[in-house]
Write a protein that holds these residues in place. Structure first.
Motif, PDB file in Angstrom:
ATOM      1  N   HIS A   1      31.899  16.548  57.931  1.00  0.00           N
ATOM      2  CA  HIS A   1      32.444  16.258  56.606  1.00  0.00           C
ATOM      3  C   HIS A   1      31.484  16.652  55.487  1.00  0.00           C
ATOM      4  O   HIS A   1      31.878  16.700  54.322  1.00  0.00           O
ATOM      5  N   PHE A   2      30.245  16.916  55.840  1.00  0.00           N
ATOM      6  CA  PHE A   2      29.248  17.218  54.818  1.00  0.00           C
ATOM      7  C   PHE A   2      28.880  18.699  54.772  1.00  0.00           C
ATOM      8  O   PHE A   2      27.923  19.078  54.113  1.00  0.00           O
ATOM      9  N   ILE A   3      29.661  19.523  55.481  1.00  0.00           N
ATOM     10  CA  ILE A   3      29.367  20.955  55.500  1.00  0.00           C
ATOM     11  C   ILE A   3      30.666  21.729  55.267  1.00  0.00           C
ATOM     12  O   ILE A   3      31.711  21.404  55.828  1.00  0.00           O
ATOM     13  N   ASP A   4      30.602  22.725  54.405  1.00  0.00           N
ATOM     14  CA  ASP A   4      31.756  23.610  54.192  1.00  0.00           C
ATOM     15  C   ASP A   4      31.850  24.549  55.393  1.00  0.00           C
ATOM     16  O   ASP A   4      30.885  25.207  55.752  1.00  0.00           O
ATOM     17  N   TRP A   5      33.031  24.608  55.994  1.00  0.00           N
ATOM     18  CA  TRP A   5      33.198  25.355  57.233  1.00  0.00           C
ATOM     19  C   TRP A   5      33.315  26.858  56.976  1.00  0.00           C
ATOM     20  O   TRP A   5      34.328  27.489  57.291  1.00  0.00           O
ATOM     21  N   SER A   6      32.268  27.449  56.430  1.00  0.00           N
ATOM     22  CA  SER A   6      32.267  28.902  56.233  1.00  0.00           C
ATOM     23  C   SER A   6      30.838  29.371  56.004  1.00  0.00           C
ATOM     24  O   SER A   6      29.972  28.600  55.575  1.00  0.00           O
ATOM     25  N   GLY A   7      30.589  30.647  56.322  1.00  0.00           N
ATOM     26  CA  GLY A   7      29.329  31.291  55.997  1.00  0.00           C
ATOM     27  C   GLY A   7      28.167  30.868  56.865  1.00  0.00           C
ATOM     28  O   GLY A   7      28.303  30.167  57.878  1.00  0.00           O
ATOM     29  N   ALA A   8      26.970  31.304  56.424  1.00  0.00           N
ATOM     30  CA  ALA A   8      25.741  31.068  57.184  1.00  0.00           C
ATOM     31  C   ALA A   8      25.428  29.579  57.376  1.00  0.00           C
ATOM     32  O   ALA A   8      24.997  29.171  58.467  1.00  0.00           O
ATOM     33  N   PRO A   9      25.599  28.717  56.345  1.00  0.00           N
ATOM     34  CA  PRO A   9      25.311  27.289  56.558  1.00  0.00           C
ATOM     35  C   PRO A   9      26.137  26.683  57.694  1.00  0.00           C
ATOM     36  O   PRO A   9      25.631  25.866  58.465  1.00  0.00           O
ATOM     37  N   TYR A  10      27.402  27.118  57.790  1.00  0.00           N
ATOM     38  CA  TYR A  10      28.245  26.585  58.848  1.00  0.00           C
ATOM     39  C   TYR A  10      27.785  27.075  60.219  1.00  0.00           C
ATOM     40  O   TYR A  10      27.763  26.307  61.185  1.00  0.00           O
ATOM     41  N   ARG A  11      27.390  28.341  60.295  1.00  0.00           N
ATOM     42  CA  ARG A  11      26.895  28.870  61.579  1.00  0.00           C
ATOM     43  C   ARG A  11      25.629  28.128  61.997  1.00  0.00           C
ATOM     44  O   ARG A  11      25.447  27.820  63.177  1.00  0.00           O
TER      45      ARG A  11
END
Length: 518
Positions: free
Chosen positions: A88-98
């Motif tokens: 819930h604390f991470i946007d499910w896209s891009g490098a942060p999600y990976r």
């Protein structure tokens, strides 16, 4: 619950949302607050009454499908509940999600195991994650239909993982292809979590940051303009949601109530592959055992409904614990022992289900006080409690578990009678359950609390007011042996004196004539 009394449909669905919260690792009012927030946001957007009703129920059960793939989540990420909480604390896209995925794969596993999972996932990351999302979407729509939510809600739920920019899963739906109810519910879901964790300013900033990516920019614009009024700290979530529900006056009783409670049992049974159909089986067996004992219809209704919902609290325990093949640690065992208590928490505010709740919470209690969560014993447990405990124990025995194979019916019956002989399960309840399950009656008469024949004789004499010396003389045994028997009897039936023993003997039909010799 007196026969014929109705129960609020909205309250039962609100209770279901509390179970969903547990599986998400969120406080037990997250979905209620999200539903209320989304409904108010829908009003600001100018949505119709019907659309606001769809937003309310979409927000209330938005993540109902998650628990159907807890088994797969645990296989990939170790702790399914911790993973859902953190997501819930991470946007499910891009490098942060990976990076987030990399950090959570195989949580709690050895380094070689984690490396193996990382390699397996990223060979086809979108395909593997898509399979999880597809499982969620299908089960969410089916469960929503089963619990009686309308077609609009059922159509909205499969879009939970879709994104405004078209990069979501499973269908890559974009923009207004995503139903407006889901676009509003998505904003409310994330805003509520961040508001609770970091405050209104941070929640508003997070929603704005996802605008045009995960979220509809028009919904974000209205939300940010009214955030000060929409994000409320001082209201009771249960009451607020009840006031905003589109059908607060709708009541359920009889078959309609049974259908909803049965669907809730189906929902929790999806959490583990080996519990599929467990709640239905327990409810049916307990109901038939109640008929075998001649219980009044009101009691049988309570018993059946408690069987449907007894395991709701299982949602709050990670599959990492439920599916562990080896011995549980003390901390893991404590979590398991907590699940009946969580069942009680889930049902606590549903008017008209008080008796159902009390029986459901007690399904792991035992006559000798060795059960959980409250360590009740003896006369603290009603006939309904005893029947549900025996029915649940029998059904569990006939189902496989990660640490053992399923028992066949004969072995399950032997195990149940052994529990009665040890004073853990009530002998009459065990025989009623076994009769309902199609077993022949035991050759020896069943005695309550697992009392032996000699202990039943001693108990009757104690109840009749005889001293230890007089009992020893009548039964041709030593006074010391009588004292030992009395200590064991009191421990088994949960009393501490002759008055308690007398009441117990009366209530359990042990006041007939007793033998006077060996």
């Amino acid at each position: 619950m007196p026969f014929g009394e109705s129960v609020s449909r909205t309250e039962v669905l609100a209770a279901l949302s509390l179970a969903i919260d547990l599986g998400l690792g969120q406080p037990m009012d997250h979905m209620l607050r999200s539903a209320a927030l989304g409904t108010r946001l829908g009003e600001r957007l100018g949505l119709s009454e019907r659309e606001r009703g769809t937003v309310f129920y979409t927000g209330l059960v938005m993540w109902i499908g998650c628990h159907a793939d807890s088994h797969e989540y645990a296989r990939w990420f170790g702790d399914d509940i911790a993973m859902r909480h953190d997501s819930h604390f991470i946007d499910w896209s891009g490098a942060p999600y990976r990076r987030f995925l990399m950090g959570n794969l195989g949580r709690g596993s050895t380094l070689p195991k984690r490396a193996q999972l990382v390699a397996k996932l990223f060979v086809d990351a979108r395909g593997n994650l898509g399979a999880l999302v597809q499982s969620h979407c299908l089960s969410a729509a089916l469960l929503a239909e089963e619990i009686g939510l309308g077609a609009d809600v059922c159509e909205a739920l499969p879009y939970a993982y879709e994104r405004w920019d078209g990069s979501g899963l499973p269908a890559k739906a974009a923009g207004r292809q995503i139903p407006v109810a889901m676009r509003v519910a998505q904003v409310a879901d994330i805003a509520e979590v961040h508001h609770r964790a970091y405050g209104a300013k941070a929640a508003t900033a997070e929603v704005r940051r996802r605008s045009g990516k995960q979220f509809d920019p028009d919904v974000v614009e209205v939300f940010t303009a009214a955030a000060g009024d929409l994000l409320r700290d001082d209201e009771d979530a249960w009451s607020a949601a009840a006031g905003l529900a589109p059908d607060p006056g709708e009541a359920l009783s009889g078959p309609a109530l049974d259908r909803l409670l049965r669907a809730m049992g189906d929902f929790v049974d999806l959490k583990c592959p080996f519990t599929l159909g467990h709640s239905r089986a327990v409810a049916e067996l307990a109901e038939n055992a109640g008929k075998c004992t001649g219980l009044p219809q009101d009691d049988i209704d309570i018993l059946r409904r408690a069987g449907y919902v007894h395991d709701l609290g299982r949602i709050g325990v990670s599959n990492r614990v439920w599916e562990k093949p080896g011995e549980l640690t003390p901390a893991e065992r404590e979590r398991v022992h907590l699940h009946p208590y969580l069942t009680g928490r889930i049902l606590a505010r549903v008017g008209g289900l008080k008796a159902v709740r009390e029986v459901a919470v007690s399904h792991h209690e035992r006559l000798d006080g060795s059960g959980y969560p409250n360590g009740l014993r003896g006369d603290d447990l009603s006939v309904r409690d005893r029947l549900l405990a025996a029915a649940e124990s029998y059904c569990t025995s006939t189902e496989p578990r990660p640490h053992r194979d399923a028992f066949d019916e004969a072995a399950a019956a032997e195990r149940l009678r052994g529990e009665a002989a040890r004073g853990r399960l009530d002998g009459d309840a065990v025989e009623a359950v076994l009769e309902a399950a199609g077993h022949r009656p035991s050759r020896r008469a069943a005695r309550p609390a697992g009392l032996t024949k000699r202990e039943a004789e001693v108990l009757l004499h104690v109840a009749q007011g005889l001293s230890n010396r007089e009992i020893a003389s009548r039964l041709w045994i030593s006074e010391k042996t009588v004292r030992n028997h009395v200590e064991h009897i009191y421990a088994k039936i949960g009393v501490s004196n002759r008055i308690g023993a007398s009441l117990y003997a009366t209530r359990h039909g042990l006041t007939g004539s007793a033998p006077t010799g060996p």
